[in-house]
Design a protein around this motif. Structure first.
Motif, PDB file in Angstrom:
ATOM      1  N   ASP A 176       1.503  10.773   0.659  1.00  0.00           N
ATOM      2  CA  ASP A 176       1.632  10.651  -0.790  1.00  0.00           C
ATOM      3  C   ASP A 176       2.555   9.503  -1.167  1.00  0.00           C
ATOM      4  O   ASP A 176       2.319   8.785  -2.143  1.00  0.00           O
ATOM      5  CB  ASP A 176       2.155  11.954  -1.406  1.00  0.00           C
ATOM      6  N   VAL A 177       3.615   9.311  -0.377  1.00  0.00           N
ATOM      7  CA  VAL A 177       4.565   8.238  -0.644  1.00  0.00           C
ATOM      8  C   VAL A 177       3.919   6.883  -0.347  1.00  0.00           C
ATOM      9  O   VAL A 177       4.081   5.912  -1.093  1.00  0.00           O
ATOM     10  CB  VAL A 177       5.848   8.419   0.191  1.00  0.00           C
ATOM     11  N   ILE A 178       3.170   6.822   0.743  1.00  0.00           N
ATOM     12  CA  ILE A 178       2.468   5.582   1.089  1.00  0.00           C
ATOM     13  C   ILE A 178       1.458   5.238  -0.008  1.00  0.00           C
ATOM     14  O   ILE A 178       1.359   4.086  -0.450  1.00  0.00           O
ATOM     15  CB  ILE A 178       1.762   5.721   2.457  1.00  0.00           C
ATOM     16  N   LYS A 179       0.722   6.252  -0.459  1.00  0.00           N
ATOM     17  CA  LYS A 179      -0.265   6.039  -1.522  1.00  0.00           C
ATOM     18  C   LYS A 179       0.406   5.520  -2.790  1.00  0.00           C
ATOM     19  O   LYS A 179      -0.085   4.588  -3.442  1.00  0.00           O
ATOM     20  CB  LYS A 179      -1.003   7.344  -1.819  1.00  0.00           C
ATOM     21  N   ALA A 180       1.548   6.107  -3.138  1.00  0.00           N
ATOM     22  CA  ALA A 180       2.278   5.668  -4.335  1.00  0.00           C
ATOM     23  C   ALA A 180       2.747   4.230  -4.186  1.00  0.00           C
ATOM     24  O   ALA A 180       2.691   3.442  -5.133  1.00  0.00           O
ATOM     25  CB  ALA A 180       3.472   6.591  -4.588  1.00  0.00           C
ATOM     26  N   GLY A 181       3.192   3.883  -2.980  1.00  0.00           N
ATOM     27  CA  GLY A 181       3.625   2.519  -2.721  1.00  0.00           C
ATOM     28  C   GLY A 181       2.493   1.522  -2.852  1.00  0.00           C
ATOM     29  O   GLY A 181       2.672   0.414  -3.365  1.00  0.00           O
TER      30      GLY A 181
END
Length: 198
Positions: A176-181
Motif C-alpha cells: 500500500d505504501v509503495i502504491k501510494a508512492g
C-alpha cells in the motif's frame, strides 16, 4: 538576462545529450560479452541472485541518507548517511552488483527498455533488485526507487521523502505504501527487471 537563459538552456541540452550517449556507452561496456548479455562482470554474465543480494544491501545502506539532487559522483554507499539523489542511489546499487547503468532516472529507464528488461501492470510482479520508475502527468520519467523484496522498497525523495534537498531516504514498508508512492507522481510507472537484465 536573456544571455543567461540561453546559456542555461545550452548547458541543460548538453547534459541531456551526454546522458543519452551514456546509454550506448554503458551498453557497450556492460553488454558486450560473448553471450550478448546486457549486464556483465569481466565479460561474463551476472548471476541474478547474487546481484539482487548486493543491490538490496546497497539500497538499505542509503536509508539514513539526505537528498542532494544532481550530484555527479554520489557516494556509494554512504554508510553513516550522506547525500545523494534517487537515480544516483540506483546507479550505485547496480554498480555494487557489477552492472553499469546510466546516471539519470529517465535514461536509466530507456536503458532497461533498450534491453527488453521492463514491464508494466501488476507491481506484485516486482522482485528484489528491480527498479520502479515513476512518471509525471505528461508520462515523462521523473523518479526511481529500488524494490528490495517482501513488499518493501527504498525511496530517496518523493512521497514522505520531502522531495527536496535535505529530505531523508525512506523505507517503503508494504504494498500500500509503495502504491501510494507511485501514485503521488501522477503518471503510470514502469518497472525495470534486474532478472531480465541479467
Amino acid at each position: 538576462p536573456q544571455l543567461g537563459g540561453i546559456l542555461g538552456a545550452i548547458v541543460q541540452l548538453a547534459s541531456k545529450i551526454g546522458s543519452i550517449l551514456d546509454i550506448f556507452g554503458t551498453a557497450e561496456a556492460s553488454g558486450s560479452s560473448s553471450s550478448g548479455t546486457p549486464g556483465s562482470i569481466s565479460g561474463g554474465p551476472v548471476n541474478y541472485q547474487e546481484a539482487a543480494k548486493k543491490i538490496v544491501e546497497c539500497a538499505l545502506a542509503y536509508e539514513k541518507s539526505k537528498i542532494q539532487y544532481g550530484q555527479v559522483n554520489p557516494p556509494s554507499p554512504p554508510k553513516d548517511g550522506g547525500q545523494c539523489d534517487c537515480s544516483g542511489m540506483a546507479q550505485n546499487c547496480y554498480k555494487a552488483a557489477g552492472i553499469e547503468i546510466p546516471r539519470t532516472a529517465d535514461i536509466q529507464c530507456a536503458f532497461f527498455k533498450k534491453h527488453n528488461a521492463t514491464f508494466t501492470g501488476d507491481m506484485h510482479q516486482l522482485k528484489a533488485g528491480d527498479l520502479v520508475f515513476t512518471s509525471d502527468s505528461n508520462h515523462e520519467i521523473d523518479h526511481v526507487f529500488v524494490y528490495i523484496g517482501d513488499g518493501k522498497a527504498v525511496n530517496l525523495g518523493g512521497r514522505n521523502g520531502k522531495g527536496s534537498n535535505g529530505g531523508d531516504a525512506r523505507l517503503y514498508n508494504g504494498w500500500d505504501v509503495i502504491k501510494a508512492g507511485i501514485e503521488w507522481h501522477k503518471g503510470p510507472p514502469t518497472f525495470g527487471s534486474l532478472e531480465k537484465l541479467c
